[in-house]
Design an enzyme around this catalytic site. Structure first.
Site, mmCIF file in Angstrom:
data_model
loop_
_atom_site.group_PDB
_atom_site.id
_atom_site.type_symbol
_atom_site.label_atom_id
_atom_site.label_comp_id
_atom_site.label_asym_id
_atom_site.label_seq_id
_atom_site.Cartn_x
_atom_site.Cartn_y
_atom_site.Cartn_z
ATOM 1 N N HIS A 211 0.230 -11.215 -4.576
ATOM 2 C CA HIS A 211 -0.670 -12.202 -5.192
ATOM 3 C C HIS A 211 0.181 -13.417 -5.562
ATOM 4 O O HIS A 211 1.381 -13.284 -5.782
ATOM 5 C CB HIS A 211 -1.311 -11.645 -6.464
ATOM 6 C CG HIS A 211 -2.227 -10.481 -6.216
ATOM 7 N ND1 HIS A 211 -3.503 -10.626 -5.747
ATOM 8 C CD2 HIS A 211 -2.033 -9.147 -6.364
ATOM 9 C CE1 HIS A 211 -4.069 -9.426 -5.620
ATOM 10 N NE2 HIS A 211 -3.195 -8.513 -5.986
ATOM 11 N N HIS B 214 -1.098 -4.120 2.377
ATOM 12 C CA HIS B 214 -2.273 -5.010 2.350
ATOM 13 C C HIS B 214 -1.801 -6.405 2.763
ATOM 14 O O HIS B 214 -1.075 -7.046 2.010
ATOM 15 C CB HIS B 214 -2.862 -5.086 0.932
ATOM 16 C CG HIS B 214 -3.273 -3.762 0.361
ATOM 17 N ND1 HIS B 214 -4.569 -3.308 0.407
ATOM 18 C CD2 HIS B 214 -2.563 -2.797 -0.273
ATOM 19 C CE1 HIS B 214 -4.637 -2.115 -0.189
ATOM 20 N NE2 HIS B 214 -3.425 -1.776 -0.611
ATOM 21 N N PHE B 215 -2.216 -6.847 3.951
ATOM 22 C CA PHE B 215 -1.733 -8.136 4.456
ATOM 23 C C PHE B 215 -2.745 -9.284 4.279
ATOM 24 O O PHE B 215 -2.533 -10.389 4.771
ATOM 25 C CB PHE B 215 -1.300 -8.021 5.917
ATOM 26 C CG PHE B 215 0.015 -7.292 6.104
ATOM 27 C CD1 PHE B 215 0.917 -7.153 5.048
ATOM 28 C CD2 PHE B 215 0.370 -6.763 7.334
ATOM 29 C CE1 PHE B 215 2.142 -6.496 5.217
ATOM 30 C CE2 PHE B 215 1.590 -6.111 7.522
ATOM 31 C CZ PHE B 215 2.470 -5.971 6.459
ATOM 32 N N ASP C 177 2.785 0.154 -0.804
ATOM 33 C CA ASP C 177 1.558 -0.432 -1.358
ATOM 34 C C ASP C 177 1.741 -1.947 -1.541
ATOM 35 O O ASP C 177 1.357 -2.531 -2.558
ATOM 36 C CB ASP C 177 1.142 0.226 -2.678
ATOM 37 C CG ASP C 177 -0.290 -0.121 -3.077
ATOM 38 O OD1 ASP C 177 -0.993 -0.777 -2.284
ATOM 39 O OD2 ASP C 177 -0.701 0.252 -4.190
#
Ligand SMILES: [Zn+2]
Length: 425
Positions: A291, A55-56, A287
């Site tokens: 954050h 997830h970029f 995955d």
């Protein structure tokens, strides 16, 4: 031309690898061309990894947290030559217009190749999406950016439709009806009990009961051996993440290891790791979902789930090969060959006709993971202090993009699609 000990047909052997102008492997064995010879010396040549689950955060992520440029740079340094990028960005990739927008962002910024997943949440957009996307990602529980999973009765017809469209379909399998209130969680141990293993088991059972055999199905981040046995028996592809293989719910007490599905007990983790060592887990994937530290330091129920990982995917597992715990063929199959094959990509093997995406790994070059030396803008890792072996060199389409562990590449990554998929109209 690269010369040295290379992982060819299941074992290390001394070869010369001939590479074409357009970055493909031409020959394996004796190279008869007059191309300059680069002997890798004490290093061994491995295929680059494929990280099929990242997830970029672009577009729409928090400012400066992650981008296609920063994410693919971490991948390159960690030995990943192709990433599968997930659709739950903001806005989510639910139609061709949003997909094209992301493709435009990949061009000129990605330093490795990118396969873009789409989200099959808008039935009327599916046909056009399938002619352009790389794969579909289906969430059976609400997640960031996608809050309406298909209901129980709708899943079978949706999967039948996706099977007809022919693209690979990865599924996040947790049954939200088995969750208890997230507000009750105060640490990773109670996070595990609010999203318990039974939620994973129930989702997998339902999925397998309605998925047509022709669907190119893959289960994301499996966390326990019951899932491994069930999916192996069904002949379905799946992945485990380094965090579920190496960390347990008691590794930390804060939200840095808050992930979905949660980290499990040490007993369950160890059993999963044993499955991996036995070669029973077909794929590893990171995955990667960074954050900010500030977000992770909010009260536990409010802290977001996810951790960075594409840069450390392979480096965390190579020390186990060095120490003899993990067989090199098992790792190459799980990190390089099978993920690429599931996505229909000609790479992950040192064989003619495959992309010349190659690593040089020197097993003597051991280091300790230090977040300050990693390249993730979030600036932290759950694996601080862990032993790692980073690739010494990375060749991407035949060009050197990592030299002596340093990134030296350019934004030459492209958007790729499965070679068996329908072509864009
Ligand atoms: Zn994910």
């Amino acid at each position: 031309m690269l010369a040295g000990r290379a992982f060819v047909r299941g074992r290390l052997q001394s070869v010369e690898l001939g590479i074409s102008e357009d970055g493909m492997i031409l020959s394996v064995g004796k190279d008869r061309s007059d191309a300059p010879r680069h002997d890798v010396g004490e290093g061994v040549i491995l295929p680059s990894a494929t990280d099929l689950h990242v997830h970029f955060r672009e577009p729409g992520g928090p400012e400066g947290m992650e981008s296609i440029a920063t994410g693919t740079t971490q991948a390159a340094i960690g030995g990943v030559g192709l990433v599968g990028e997930m659709p739950n960005t903001e806005p989510p990739v639910t139609d061709v217009e949003h997909l094209r927008e992301k493709e435009d962002r990949v061009r000129g910024s990605a330093v490795v190749d990118v396969l873009l997943y789409a989200s099959p949440t808008r039935p009327r957009a599916l046909d056009r999406l399938a002619t352009r996307a790389g794969a579909f990602k289906l969430y059976l529980s609400p997640t960031t950016g996608i809050d309406t999973p298909p209901d129980r009765a709708a899943l079978g017809p949706l999967l039948a439709r996706l099977a007809e469209l022919g693209l690979p379909v990865a599924v996040h399998a947790e049954d939200p009806t088995r969750f208890s209130a997230a507000s009750e969680a105060k640490d990773p141990v109670t996070w595990d009990s609010t999203r318990p293993p039974v939620a994973e088991r129930a989702a997998i059972e339902h999925l397998l009961s309605v998925a047509p055999p022709s669907l190119r199905l893959h289960l994301a981040h499996v966390t326990e051996t019951e899932s491994v046995d069930r999916l192996r028996a069904a002949g379905v592809s799946f992945e485990a993440t380094p965090h579920h293989l190496l960390l347990s719910e008691r590794s930390r007490s804060d939200a840095l290891t808050k992930v979905n599905p949660p980290l499990r007990s040490e007993k369950a983790r160890r059993a999963l790791w044993e499955c991996f060592l036995r070669g029973e887990i077909p794929c590893v994937a990171s995955d990667h979902a960074p954050h900010s530290l500030a977000a992770k330091e909010r009260p536990f129920p409010l802290a977001p789930s996810g951790m960075p990982g594409t840069e450390t995917l392979l480096p965390l597992l190579l020390p186990s090969v060095r120490s003899g715990i993990l067989a090199l063929p098992t790792l190459v199959a799980a990190a390089c060959d099978r993920p690429a094959r599931w996505l229909g990509q000609p790479q992950g093997r040192l064989a003619p006709g495959h992309r010349a995406n190659l690593l040089v790994v020197d097993f003597r070059q051991r280091s300790r993971i230090d977040a300050r030396k990693l390249h993730a803008p979030c600036g932290w890792t759950a694996f601080e202090g862990w032993e790692a072996i980073f690739p010494r060199e990375h060749y991407f389409h035949g060009q050197k993009i990592v030299d002596d562990g340093e990134f030296v590449g350019r934004p030459t990554g492209v958007v790729v699609r499965p070679e068996f998929a329908p072509r864009p109209r």
